[in-house]
Motif scaffolding. Structure first.
Motif, PDB file in Angstrom:
ATOM      1  N   ASP A 151     -22.029 -21.467 -99.436  1.00 17.68           N
ATOM      2  CA  ASP A 151     -23.343 -22.102 -99.394  1.00 17.68           C
ATOM      3  C   ASP A 151     -23.405 -23.378-100.217  1.00 17.68           C
ATOM      4  O   ASP A 151     -24.490 -23.875-100.527  1.00 17.68           O
ATOM      5  CB  ASP A 151     -24.422 -21.120 -99.859  1.00 17.68           C
ATOM      6  N   ARG A 152     -22.227 -23.912-100.564  1.00 17.71           N
ATOM      7  CA  ARG A 152     -22.196 -25.152-101.333  1.00 17.71           C
ATOM      8  C   ARG A 152     -22.376 -26.353-100.403  1.00 17.71           C
ATOM      9  O   ARG A 152     -22.119 -26.278 -99.203  1.00 17.71           O
ATOM     10  CB  ARG A 152     -20.869 -25.294-102.090  1.00 17.71           C
ATOM     11  N   ASN A 153     -22.764 -27.469-100.980  1.00 20.54           N
ATOM     12  CA  ASN A 153     -22.868 -28.712-100.215  1.00 20.54           C
ATOM     13  C   ASN A 153     -21.528 -29.407-100.077  1.00 20.54           C
ATOM     14  O   ASN A 153     -21.273 -30.062 -99.059  1.00 20.54           O
ATOM     15  CB  ASN A 153     -23.861 -29.667-100.876  1.00 20.54           C
ATOM     16  N   ASP A 158     -18.987 -28.405-106.011  1.00 14.60           N
ATOM     17  CA  ASP A 158     -20.295 -28.647-105.400  1.00 14.60           C
ATOM     18  C   ASP A 158     -20.889 -29.998-105.804  1.00 14.60           C
ATOM     19  O   ASP A 158     -22.102 -30.138-105.978  1.00 14.60           O
ATOM     20  CB  ASP A 158     -21.287 -27.524-105.711  1.00 14.60           C
TER      21      ASP A 158
END
Length: 226
Positions: A151-153, A158
Motif C-alpha cells: 500500500d506504499r506510494n 515510500d
C-alpha cells in the motif's frame, strides 16, 4: 553544462520510451539544467559517437567531471548527489539502489521480451508460439512486484527516488498492452509517477524534436522512413 545525447526522431511506437528520458527525468527532479545533443541514426556507427557510447545507443552523458553511458548508471550517478532522488542515510541509499537494480534486472527483461515479440516479431510463427509463455512469466513477476509495493506510494522507503524513475520507465513499456490494468496498484503507481511535473517536462523535451521532424516530414508520423 551537462550534455545528454538523444535521437532526432524515432518511430511512433518508441516515442516516450527511448532511454534518454530516464536521464532527463532524473535531471529535472534534481533541478539540474542540461543540453540535449541530438543525433540521427546515421551517427550511431561513427567513430566519434562510439567513443562516447560503444554500442551506438542513447543516452551518452557528460557533465564536465565524468563521461558515462548506460541510462541506469547515469541516473544512479545523478541521484548520489541529489536529496530529491536518494536519501542521505546508508539504509535509505541501499534500498534505492536495490530497487533501481531490481527494475533493470528483475522486471525489465520480462517486459522487454514481450515488447520484442509484440513490436518486432508479432507475425512470426515462433513469436505466436512463444508469446503466451512470455506473458505468463511476466504476469507472475508483476504479481510479485505489486505484492512488494503493497500500500506504499513508492518502492524505496515510500518516498520518490531514482528507483521509481527506472521502475516507472520499465512499466510504461507495457502501454501497448492492457496487461497493467490487471495490476491496479502498479497502474496507479505509474499514473502517480507520470503526474509528476518533472516527468512531464522530461517527456515534453524528448518529444519536441520528434514533433519537429514530423512537421517537416509528415510521412514520419506514420513510422515511414524514406
Amino acid at each position: 553544462m551537462i550534455q545528454v545525447t538523444a535521437f532526432k526522431w524515432v518511430p511512433p511506437f518508441a516515442q516516450g520510451s527511448v532511454r534518454d528520458i530516464r536521464v532527463r527525468w532524473a535531471l529535472e527532479e534534481a533541478g539540474l539544467g542540461y543540453d540535449d545533443r541530438l543525433i540521427g541514426f546515421e551517427d550511431q556507427a561513427t567513430p566519434e559517437y562510439r567513443a562516447l557510447q560503444p554500442f551506438g545507443q542513447v543516452p551518452a552523458y557528460r557533465d564536465g567531471e565524468v563521461e558515462m553511458f548506460e541510462s541506469g548508471a547515469i541516473v544512479l550517478w545523478i541521484a548520489q548527489n541529489s536529496d530529491a532522488l536518494m536519501p542521505a542515510d546508508d539504509a535509505g541509499r541501499a534500498m534505492v539502489m536495490t530497487w533501481l537494480f531490481a527494475a533493470m534486472n528483475s522486471v525489465e527483461p520480462f517486459v522487454a521480451e514481450l515488447a520484442t515479440i509484440d513490436l518486432f516479431n508479432a507475425d512470426k510463427e515462433w513469436a505466436k508460439q512463444r508469446r503466451p509463455e512470455v506473458e505468463a512469466f511476466l504476469r507472475k513477476r508483476l504479481a510479485d512486484l505489486q505484492t512488494a509495493l503493497g500500500d506504499r506510494n513508492w518502492f524505496a522507503g515510500d518516498r520518490f527516488s531514482a528507483a521509481d524513475i527506472l521502475m516507472t520507465h520499465v512499466l510504461r513499456d507495457l502501454r501497448h498492452t492492457a496487461i497493467l490494468a490487471d495490476f491496479p496498484a502498479l497502474a496507479d503507481y505509474v499514473a502517480r509517477a507520470e503526474a509528476r511535473p518533472a516527468f512531464k517536462r522530461a517527456l515534453a523535451d524528448q518529444m519536441k524534436p520528434f514533433r519537429a521532424a514530423e512537421a517537416a516530414r509528415p510521412e514520419l508520423a506514420a513510422g515511414r522512413v524514406a
